[in-house]
Motif scaffolding. Structure first.
Motif: not given
Length: 606
Positions: A421-425, A367-390
Motif C-alpha cells: 500500500v502507498t498510504d493507509g493500512k 479469527h475476526s475481520d479484514i479491515s482496509y483503513q484509508n488505503v491508497s495505492f499508486a503504481y509508478n506515481s499513477t493513482p490506482v486506489l484512493k482512500n479505500i475503507s472497508l
C-alpha cells in the motif's frame, strides 16, 4: 579488471580454500617448469664442453644459483665416473621428472578450478531464480519476459563461457609470468628492464580493443533479450496472428530484430577474433626487438650473458609471451562476460519492496475481520486506489464490481501483499499486514483467478501444488468438490496424466476446476476469486459456479465479478469507480438505489 575482481569478491568466498590450493599448485607447476629450463642451460654447457667440469661439491642453499651449481656438480660427476652419453641420459631423466611434476601440479590446479567454475555458475543461477521469486509483481510489469529469460539463460551461459572458462588463465598465467620474470631478472636485470618498457605498449592496444568488445557484447545480449520477447509474445498470441492473417507482420518484426542481432554479433566476433592475431603479432614484434637488442649487447660484449645463456633467456621470455597472449585472450572473454554480468545484476540488485520485518509476528489462523483503513495505492506515481475503507467480517462474502480499470484486482492483490500500500493500512485480526510473517499470511489465503495458472505436470501435482505430505485420497476428494474428478478419470492415466503447457490439453472450464481443486486442497480460511467464471460458457460456468459455492462454504471470500448474477447472494457488494468505492450494500439494497450498480445490472439483464 576492477569489475572482474569485484565479481570474484562476490562469488569466490565459498570456494576460497580451493582457490588457495589452485594458486599453490599453479605456483609449483610454474617453478618446476622454470627449473627444467634453467638447469638445462649449464648442464648442456658442461655436456658440450663450453664450461669446465665442477669437481668440488658446492654448499647447498635454497637459491637459484645454488640449485644451478649443484646440478652442474651432479652432471660433472656422472661425466667423470661414466661418460657423456650417460650424462645425456641423466639430463633426460631429470627433464622427464621435472616435466612430470610440472604437469601433475597443473592437473591438480585445474582439478580445483573445476569446483570454482561450476560452483560460481550454479550460485549465480540460484541467486537469479531466488531473486525472481522474491521480487514484487510490479517488477515484471516493467520488464519483458523474454529479456528476463535471456538473462537467466543466455547471460548466465555467457558468464560461464567467458569469465569462468578464463578464470584458470587469469590465475595461472600471472603466476607463470611472475616466475619467468623472476628468473629473467636473475639472469639479466638490464635486459629485463628493456623488456618491460615494451610490454605496456602492447597492453594498451589490447586493452582498447577489449573495452570496445564489452560495449558490443552488451548490445548483443540486450538484442537477444528483445528477440526472445518477440518469440514469447508470438507463441502466446499465435492464434491471433493466424486469425488476423498477420503472419507477414510477425515475420517482419522478427526479421528486423534478427537482422539487427546479426549485425551486432558480426561486429562483436570481428573484434573477438582480432584478439589472437593481434597478440600473436605484438608478441612476435617484441621478441624480435628483444632478440635484436640482446644480440647487440652480446656481440659487443656489453652483457653478462653468453650466447648459451641468452638462448635460455629467450626461452624464458617466450614463456612470458604465451601466457601474456593467453592472458590477453582471457581479458577479451572477461570483458564480454562482464557485459552479461551487468545485465544479470540488473535483476540481482533490484530493490525488493515487499519485505518481511525482522520482528514479524507469526499467524496461524484467521479469527475476526479484514479491515482496509484509508488505503491508497499508486503504481509508478499513477493513482490506482484512493482512500479505500472497508471491513469484511469472518465468514462473509464481499464482492467487488465496476468497470475494467476501476482497481478491483489491485484492491484484492494488496491483501496477500503482492503489492504494498502507498498510504493507509490493511489490518488482519487487528494487526497490520506489514507486521505479519509473509509466508504465514499467504498460507491463510487461497487464490482462484480469471485465467487459471497451471503447470506442465500431472493433474495430481497441479492439485497438490505447494503442499507436502498429501495423500491421493485428499487429492481425489478435492477434485470431487471442484467437479473435476469425472473428467480426470476419463483421461488415459487418470490423476497422473500430464496436462500440457499451461494446461493446454484442457478446456477453459476444466482448467478452472483444477484451479479450484488446488484451492480446496490448500483449505484456506480466506479466499480470493478474481472473475473466476467470466470467460466460461454457460455449462462450464454452471459446473464451476457449483464448485465455487462448495469452496466458499464457511470461508471469508473476496470476489471480483463482472457477471452480477454470480454475486447476488454476497453479504456486501462494493462498487468501484476510478479507484474509489462509490456504492456499497447488498444486491437488493443496491438495486433499490438508482446508482451505478443498478445501471450495470440493467445493462447485463438487457
Amino acid at each position: 579488471m576492477k569489475d572482474f575482481i569485484h565479481l570474484l569478491r562476490r562469488f569466490i568466498p565459498p570456494y576460497k580454500w580451493k582457490l588457495a590450493w589452485n594458486i599453490v599448485f599453479n605456483f609449483l607447476s610454474a617453478i618446476f617448469g622454470a627449473f627444467s629450463f634453467l638447469l638445462l642451460i649449464p648442464s648442456l654447457q658442461i655436456l658440450f664442453g663450453t664450461q669446465e667440469l665442477v669437481t668440488i661439491k658446492p654448499e647447498f642453499t635454497y637459491s637459484i644459483s645454488s640449485f644451478s651449481e649443484y646440478a652442474n656438480y651432479l652432471i660433472s660427476q656422472v661425466i667423470i665416473k661414466y661418460n657423456h652419453e650417460k650424462a645425456l641420459i641423466f639430463i633426460g631423466i631429470f627433464i622427464i621428472i621435472t616435466v612430470f611434476l610440472k604437469t601433475g601440479f597443473y592437473y591438480l590446479a585445474n582439478y580445483m578450478i573445476v569446483f570454482i567454475r561450476n560452483g560460481v555458475v550454479r550460485d549465480i543461477r540460484s541467486r537469479i531464480y531466488k531473486k525472481i521469486l522474491k521480487l514484487q509483481l510490479g517488477f515484471f510489469s516493467d520488464e519483458r519476459k523474454g529479456d528476463i529469460m535471456a538473462r537467466m539463460t543466455g547471460d548466465v551461459t555467457e558468464v560461464e563461457n567467458s569469465i569462468m572458462n578464463s578464470l584458470d588463465m587469469m590465475i595461472k598465467n600471472p603466476i607463470l609470468i611472475i616466475v619467468s620474470v623472476a628468473v629473467m631478472v636473475y639472469m639479466s636485470w638490464s635486459l629485463t628492464l628493456f623488456v618491460f618498457v615494451m610490454f605496456p605498449i602492447a597492453g594498451y592496444i589490447i586493452g582498447r580493443i577489449g573495452k570496445s568488445l564489452k560495449k558490443e557484447s552488451r548490445k548483443g545480449q540486450n538484442k537477444m533479450g528483445e528477440i526472445l520477447s518477440v518469440i514469447e509474445e508470438d507463441l502466446s498470441g499465435l492464434r491471433i496472428i493466424k486469425a488476423f492473417n498477420a503472419e507477414n507482420k510477425a515475420e517482419e518484426r522478427f526479421e528486423k530484430e534478427n537482422e539487427s542481432y546479426f549485425n551486432i554479433m558480426n561486429q562483436l566476433m570481428w573484434r573477438r577474433f582480432l584478439a589472437h592475431p593481434m597478440s600473436e603479432f605484438l608478441g612476435t614484434a617484441v621478441i624480435i626487438i628483444v632478440l635484436w637488442y640482446g644480440g647487440q649487447l652480446i656481440l659487443n660484449h656489453k652483457s653478462s650473458l653468453d650466447a648459451a645463456a641468452f638462448i635460455g633467456y629467450l626461452v624464458f621470455f617466450y614463456n612470458i609471451i604465451n601466457p601474456a597472449k593467453a592472458f590477453s585472450t582471457a581479458l577479451y572473454s572477461v570483458e564480454k562476460g562482464l557485459a552479461s554480468m551487468e545485465r544479470i545484476d540488473k535483476i540481482l540488485n533490484t530493490q525488493e519492496t515487499i519485505v518481511e520485518k525482522p520482528e514479524a509476528t507469526p499467524i496461524k489462523d484467521f479469527h475476526s475481520d479484514i479491515s482496509y483503513q484509508n488505503v491508497s495505492f499508486a503504481y509508478n506515481s499513477t493513482p490506482v486506489l484512493k482512500n479505500i475503507s472497508l471491513n469484511i467480517k469472518k465468514g462473509e462474502t464481499a464482492a467487488f464490481v465496476g468497470r475494467s480499470g476501476s482497481g478491483k484486482t489491485t484492491l484484492v492483490d494488496l491483501l496477500p501483499r503482492f503489492y504494498e500500500v502507498t498510504d493507509g493500512k490493511i489490518m488482519l485480526d487487528g494487526t497490520d499486514l506489514r507486521d505479519l510473517k509473509l509466508k504465514d499470511l499467504r498460507n491463510l489465503i487461497g487464490y482462484v483467478n480469471q485465467e487459471p495458472i497451471l503447470f506442465n505436470d500431472s493433474f495430481y501435482n497441479n492439485i497438490a501444488f505447494g503442499l507436502k505430505n498429501v495423500t491421493e485420497e485428499q487429492v481425489i476428494n478435492a477434485a470431487k468438490i471442484a467437479n473435476a474428478h469425472d473428467f480426470i478419470m476419463d483421461t488415459e492415466n487418470g490423476y497422473q496424466t500430464t496436462i500440457g503447457d499451461r494446461g493446454d490439453k484442457l478446456s477453459g472450464g476444466q482448467k478452472q476446476r483444477i484451479s479450484i481443486a488446488r484451492a480446496v486442497m490448500k483449505n484456506p480460511p480466506i479466499l480470493i476469486l478474481d472473475e473466476a467464471t467470466s470467460s466460461l460458457d454457460t455449462e462450464s460456468e454452471s459446473l464451476v459456479q457449483d464448485a465455487l459455492v462448495k469452496l466458499m462454504k464457511n470461508r471469508t471470500s473476496l470476489v471480483i465479478a463482472h457477471r452480477l448474477s454470480t454475486i447476488k447472494n454476497a453479504d456486501v457488494i462494493y462498487v468501484l469507480h476510478k479507484g474509489e468505492i462509490v456504492e456499497q450494500g447488498t444486491h437488493d439494497e443496491l438495486l433499490a438505489s438508482d446508482g451505478r450498480y443498478r445501471k450495470l445490472h440493467k445493462m447485463q439483464m438487457f
